[in-house]
Design an enzyme around this catalytic site. Structure first.
Site, PDB file in Angstrom:
ATOM      1  N   ASP A 102      72.919   8.351  11.249  1.00 30.53           N
ATOM      2  CA  ASP A 102      74.369   8.279  11.427  1.00 30.53           C
ATOM      3  C   ASP A 102      75.112   9.032  10.311  1.00 30.53           C
ATOM      4  O   ASP A 102      75.912   9.923  10.575  1.00 30.53           O
ATOM      5  CB  ASP A 102      74.855   6.816  11.536  1.00 30.53           C
ATOM      6  CG  ASP A 102      74.403   5.925  10.379  1.00 30.53           C
ATOM      7  OD1 ASP A 102      73.678   6.398   9.476  1.00 30.53           O
ATOM      8  OD2 ASP A 102      74.777   4.735  10.369  1.00 30.53           O
ATOM      9  N   ASP A 105      74.943   9.872   2.958  1.00 32.27           N
ATOM     10  CA  ASP A 105      75.917   9.497   1.928  1.00 32.27           C
ATOM     11  C   ASP A 105      75.333   9.928   0.572  1.00 32.27           C
ATOM     12  O   ASP A 105      75.440  11.086   0.193  1.00 32.27           O
ATOM     13  CB  ASP A 105      76.136   7.991   2.055  1.00 32.27           C
ATOM     14  CG  ASP A 105      77.207   7.443   1.139  1.00 32.27           C
ATOM     15  OD1 ASP A 105      78.240   8.094   0.978  1.00 32.27           O
ATOM     16  OD2 ASP A 105      77.007   6.355   0.576  1.00 32.27           O
ATOM     17  N   PHE A 154      85.125   5.123   3.682  1.00 30.17           N
ATOM     18  CA  PHE A 154      84.202   4.229   4.381  1.00 30.17           C
ATOM     19  C   PHE A 154      84.561   4.237   5.861  1.00 30.17           C
ATOM     20  O   PHE A 154      85.690   3.920   6.230  1.00 30.17           O
ATOM     21  CB  PHE A 154      84.240   2.821   3.808  1.00 30.17           C
ATOM     22  CG  PHE A 154      83.029   2.029   4.209  1.00 30.17           C
ATOM     23  CD1 PHE A 154      81.842   2.147   3.490  1.00 30.17           C
ATOM     24  CD2 PHE A 154      83.057   1.199   5.313  1.00 30.17           C
ATOM     25  CE1 PHE A 154      80.700   1.450   3.875  1.00 30.17           C
ATOM     26  CE2 PHE A 154      81.917   0.491   5.707  1.00 30.17           C
ATOM     27  CZ  PHE A 154      80.746   0.622   4.983  1.00 30.17           C
TER      28      PHE A 154
HETATM   29  P1  IMP Z   1      72.499   6.945   1.742  1.00 28.21           P
HETATM   30  O1  IMP Z   1      71.098   6.499   1.509  1.00 28.21           O
HETATM   31  O2  IMP Z   1      73.395   6.625   0.593  1.00 28.21           O
HETATM   32  O3  IMP Z   1      72.606   8.385   2.174  1.00 28.21           O
HETATM   33  O4  IMP Z   1      73.077   6.020   2.850  1.00 28.21           O
HETATM   34  C1  IMP Z   1      72.968   6.257   4.151  1.00 28.21           C
HETATM   35  C2  IMP Z   1      73.260   4.990   4.918  1.00 28.21           C
HETATM   36  O5  IMP Z   1      74.339   4.250   4.366  1.00 28.21           O
HETATM   37  C3  IMP Z   1      73.683   5.361   6.306  1.00 28.21           C
HETATM   38  O6  IMP Z   1      72.589   5.323   7.166  1.00 28.21           O
HETATM   39  C4  IMP Z   1      74.677   4.287   6.658  1.00 28.21           C
HETATM   40  O7  IMP Z   1      73.995   3.239   7.313  1.00 28.21           O
HETATM   41  C5  IMP Z   1      75.192   3.782   5.367  1.00 28.21           C
HETATM   42  N1  IMP Z   1      76.561   4.284   5.126  1.00 28.21           N
HETATM   43  C6  IMP Z   1      76.923   5.317   4.342  1.00 28.21           C
HETATM   44  N2  IMP Z   1      78.235   5.532   4.389  1.00 28.21           N
HETATM   45  C7  IMP Z   1      78.724   4.605   5.238  1.00 28.21           C
HETATM   46  C8  IMP Z   1      80.045   4.335   5.746  1.00 28.21           C
HETATM   47  O8  IMP Z   1      81.041   4.986   5.411  1.00 28.21           O
HETATM   48  N3  IMP Z   1      80.143   3.305   6.630  1.00 28.21           N
HETATM   49  C9  IMP Z   1      79.067   2.567   7.034  1.00 28.21           C
HETATM   50  N4  IMP Z   1      77.821   2.801   6.608  1.00 28.21           N
HETATM   51  C10 IMP Z   1      77.651   3.818   5.717  1.00 28.21           C
HETATM   52 MG    MG Z   2      71.981   3.634   8.209  1.00 30.40          MG
END
Ligand code: IMP
Ligand code: MG
Length: 179
Positions: A102, A105, A154
């Site tokens: 999805d 981040d 977010f």
């Molecule tokens: P990362 O490991 O920090 O890249 O996080 C990725 C995961 O964090 C994604 O698969 C999302 O499930 C969650 N995530 C990151 N940003 C958001 C957001 O803005 N809303 C909801 N979930 C998020």
């Molecule tokens: Mg996720």
């Protein structure tokens, strides 16, 4: 935090998402057009709406599998340590694989999953994320395809949750606290 009051402002409409998915599928078909079978791997739970729309636009021979990595839980911050909570049902050795996420981040989740799946010796492996927050990146990682790059907000909807809520919104919206 989850009992705070908030409203959701539209960021990306359902129509804009559908149009972008059509474009992305042209590119995916250019890459995987010759595949005998493409294993489309959805990362649970946030990718479930995206993967559903994506595969219906992909007229290739596909299989669908799912993998769940540890997520934010009920928090708004990434935990950084990624654990596999549910692994794939099928083997991917020698297979064409498309990993569907999805949001990228900090980059920890998708980079970890891609590294893990590459260690299983797929024939070709590519990754796609609907959303990307490049300003938040903590590891050097880029998905092969991105739907939309967004600012550090977010977001919820189209499968994406805030403490398990709002996944069923048909568009992407940003959370704005009102208290
Ligand atoms: P990362 O490991 O920090 O890249 O996080 C990725 C995961 O964090 C994604 O698969 C999302 O499930 C969650 N995530 C990151 N940003 C958001 C957001 O803005 N809303 C909801 N979930 C998020
Ligand atoms: Mg996720």
């Amino acid at each position: 935090m989850t009992d705070r009051a908030y409203v959701i402002d539209t960021m990306i409409s359902a129509k804009a998402i559908a149009a972008r998915i059509e474009e992305l599928c042209h590119e995916i078909k250019r890459e995987f057009g010759d595949t005998d079978k493409l294993v489309v791997v959805g990362l649970l739970r946030g990718s479930f709406v995206f993967i559903a729309d994506l595969v219906r636009e992909l007229d290739l021979p596909i299989e669908v599998d799912f993998l769940e990595a540890s997520s934010y839980g009920d928090a708004m911050e990434s935990s950084r340590e990624v654990r596999i909570l549910k692994d794939l049902r099928g083997a991917i050795e020698g297979r064409d694989v498309l990993v569907v996420e999805d949001i990228v981040d900090t980059g920890h989740t998708l980079s970890h999953v891609v590294r893990l799946l590459l260690s299983r010796a797929p024939k070709r492996l590519k990754s796609i994320a609907l959303l990307d927050k490049p300003s938040r990146r903590e590891v050097d990682f880029a998905a092969d395809w991105i739907g939309f790059a967004i600012p550090d907000e977010f977001v919820v909807g189209y499968g994406i949750d805030f403490a398990q809520r709002n996944r069923n919104l048909p568009y992407i919206g940003k959370v704005r606290f009102t208290d």
